[in-house]
Design an enzyme around this catalytic site. Sequence first.
Site, PDB file in Angstrom:
ATOM      1  N   ASP A  95     -83.430  68.991  -6.074  1.00  0.00           N
ATOM      2  CA  ASP A  95     -84.501  69.443  -6.958  1.00  0.00           C
ATOM      3  C   ASP A  95     -84.445  70.942  -7.195  1.00  0.00           C
ATOM      4  O   ASP A  95     -84.717  71.406  -8.296  1.00  0.00           O
ATOM      5  CB  ASP A  95     -85.865  69.057  -6.373  1.00  0.00           C
ATOM      6  CG  ASP A  95     -86.209  67.613  -6.700  1.00  0.00           C
ATOM      7  OD1 ASP A  95     -86.041  67.217  -7.867  1.00  0.00           O
ATOM      8  OD2 ASP A  95     -86.626  66.877  -5.797  1.00  0.00           O
TER       9      ASP A  95
ATOM     10  N   HIS B 131     -79.114  49.771  -9.899  1.00  0.00           N
ATOM     11  CA  HIS B 131     -78.847  48.761  -8.882  1.00  0.00           C
ATOM     12  C   HIS B 131     -77.402  48.779  -8.401  1.00  0.00           C
ATOM     13  O   HIS B 131     -77.121  48.671  -7.219  1.00  0.00           O
ATOM     14  CB  HIS B 131     -79.128  47.364  -9.447  1.00  0.00           C
ATOM     15  CG  HIS B 131     -80.586  47.081  -9.575  1.00  0.00           C
ATOM     16  ND1 HIS B 131     -81.098  46.314 -10.583  1.00  0.00           N
ATOM     17  CD2 HIS B 131     -81.626  47.465  -8.814  1.00  0.00           C
ATOM     18  CE1 HIS B 131     -82.410  46.237 -10.426  1.00  0.00           C
ATOM     19  NE2 HIS B 131     -82.748  46.926  -9.362  1.00  0.00           N
TER      20      HIS B 131
ATOM     21  N   CYS C  67     -81.243  69.369   3.054  1.00  0.00           N
ATOM     22  CA  CYS C  67     -81.116  67.909   3.036  1.00  0.00           C
ATOM     23  C   CYS C  67     -80.740  67.386   1.650  1.00  0.00           C
ATOM     24  O   CYS C  67     -80.668  66.179   1.432  1.00  0.00           O
ATOM     25  CB  CYS C  67     -82.382  67.230   3.550  1.00  0.00           C
ATOM     26  SG  CYS C  67     -83.840  67.629   2.573  1.00  0.00           S
TER      27      CYS C  67
HETATM   28  C1  PEP Z   1     -83.767  67.126  -2.766  1.00  0.00           C
HETATM   29  O1  PEP Z   1     -84.501  67.315  -3.735  1.00  0.00           O
HETATM   30  O2  PEP Z   1     -82.733  67.778  -2.547  1.00  0.00           O
HETATM   31  C2  PEP Z   1     -84.072  66.065  -1.795  1.00  0.00           C
HETATM   32  C3  PEP Z   1     -83.363  65.901  -0.710  1.00  0.00           C
HETATM   33  O3  PEP Z   1     -85.097  65.216  -2.106  1.00  0.00           O
HETATM   34  P1  PEP Z   1     -84.925  63.986  -3.118  1.00  0.00           P
HETATM   35  O4  PEP Z   1     -83.465  63.861  -3.449  1.00  0.00           O
HETATM   36  O5  PEP Z   1     -85.455  62.811  -2.416  1.00  0.00           O
HETATM   37  O6  PEP Z   1     -85.749  64.434  -4.285  1.00  0.00           O
HETATM   38 MG    MG Z   2     -86.426  66.415  -3.836  1.00  0.00          MG
END
Ligand code: PEP
Ligand code: MG
Length: 596
Positions: A471, A205, A518
């Site tokens: 990830d 949080h 991303c």
């Molecule tokens: C990632 O895995 O880099 C990603 C952008 O997705 P999340 O952070 O939501 O798992």
């Molecule tokens: Mg991810």
Amino acid sequence: MEKSRDSQETTASVPHRLQGTGVCPGVIMGTAFVIKHDEPQIVERDIGSDEIDHQISMFEEALIETRRQIRDVQANLGKQVGVRDARLLDAHLMVLDDRAFVEEVITRVRTEKRNIEWVVSEVSEQYVKALSAVQDDYLRERVADIKDVARRIIRNLTGEKSVSLDEMTGKRIVIAHDLAPSETASAPKGMVLGFATELGSPTSHTALMARALEIPAIVGLHNVTGVVMTGDEVLIDGNRGILVLKPTEQELEEYGRVAATRRHIVEGFSNLKDQPAETTDGKRIVLSANAENIDEIDSIISYGANGIGLFRTEYLCMSGNCDVSEAAQTRIYSEVARRLAPAPVIIRTMDIGGDKYLENDGAEREPNPFLGCRSIRLSLRYPDIFKEQLRAILRASAEGNVRLMYPMISSEAELDQANALLEECKNELRQQQVKFDADIQTGIMIEIPGAALIAGRLAKKVSFFSIGTNDLIQYTLAVDRVNDSVAYLYDPTHPGVLELIRLTIKAAHDNKIWCGVCGEMGANPLMVPILIGMGIDELSVAPSVVPLIKDVVRKLSLKDAEALAHAVACAESSAEAGKLCRKLLKRIAPEVLELI
Ligand code: PEP
Ligand code: MG
């Protein structure tokens, strides 16, 4: 009333610098306001049979008062940081609405004939113990909610007052064991300069609140409430996760320089808002923003992002009482699309699981949630729910420039299955004569090494790739992305990670589709040149980071970026690769280097 220990010296045994995890960047110096959760004083006593009803009605009144207080705090919070963040407090209201909890308290007062505050404390303690034993970050964080609510109920029963942020007499840096959102919200607006807490992770949080408020914050500062006292001067470096107690002149000068540089850079950024993210030799990068909720659109626009590169839709259902019906999702996605049009909005289907659980979903916890039924796997397991989301995205595509993205794709079969459901949805909408973009761009996240290795095949079936480095790094290096103790192994410059990224970009370009990043790697100024050198087309980062990354892109030449990508690929170690990145950034944007 604030107490000071001005007369006390910092002794040699009191550490001068504490290291935690920075969760919101920025450097701030100020006076500490320490919140120690001294538990309310509870005395255990026997009660007579004639007192039972009175004790129970006191409990019921305390529940009503507690609910009123939480709703006030929620309303206050809603005004400050938006409705979505204020909904974090739904978890507190759910504790109050938990019939099992309430009934157990009442039953124990009747059978054990003990005073009500003692029974409330016993029952809540029992819940806390049960949840603390669960191997699940999200559920463990609910422990703080239960403690916070129980403390409030007991204080309402005993009439005892707690130290709270509304007692601050000026702008302060808040130091606490842990902070409940209700505490953050009770702070007078603009009075909290920064946070430092003993508990918490980047998903806690405190971190969420700090990011929403854009103030420097550190979590995981063990024993900080034992070291810092209210009235102490402290400095918080939210970039490096360092708290300095009573900084020396030299440290102030050093950090003052950093803060001034930061201000200077930020001032310069305001000129960049309408400029493209283009290298000095003309390579244009699409620079978009990551978003979790609709409240972020204003800042996405004000920071000059080129649309949304990742809309994390699972956050729509992370708090209680959420409405994720097809109609509700359509409303949200359509509004986002309309407000950002003609800029693109990439809506990612729900990525639930891993560290992102739904409250009270009744599902059994998996032993390895990051490797379990997460994300697209969960969506494909419940096709009817998945199709509601797909139809909502399609409906919104009539309102702006909407693109669709599947997370965690690991094979062609999975992608085919998702696309077949998408086709079904398109046909259903056609039959109902609902408008949608029939050519909606559909892409996938590349975040599993196996997917990167078959990117050439996957690319034939999609319009774009977006690399989820958060990830991808965790799965490539077998390093849990939320586990502090192995964080030193979480390395974006590992040759294995870079090779997978290179393969993915090449496969995309060979098949004439675009490829973005991303994950957080794209928000790291040291990594941006490598990604551009490898040919990345788009970067999607947190809204407040957009100006910083645009600045780096505009100072970089594609030629240098390509040379760096080549040199890093040949580097003997990731340490050497890191040095090369630093060297280039130092040459093109030394002031940025000082900030990271
Ligand atoms: C990632 O895995 O880099 C990603 C952008 O997705 P999340 O952070 O939501 O798992
Ligand atoms: Mg991810």
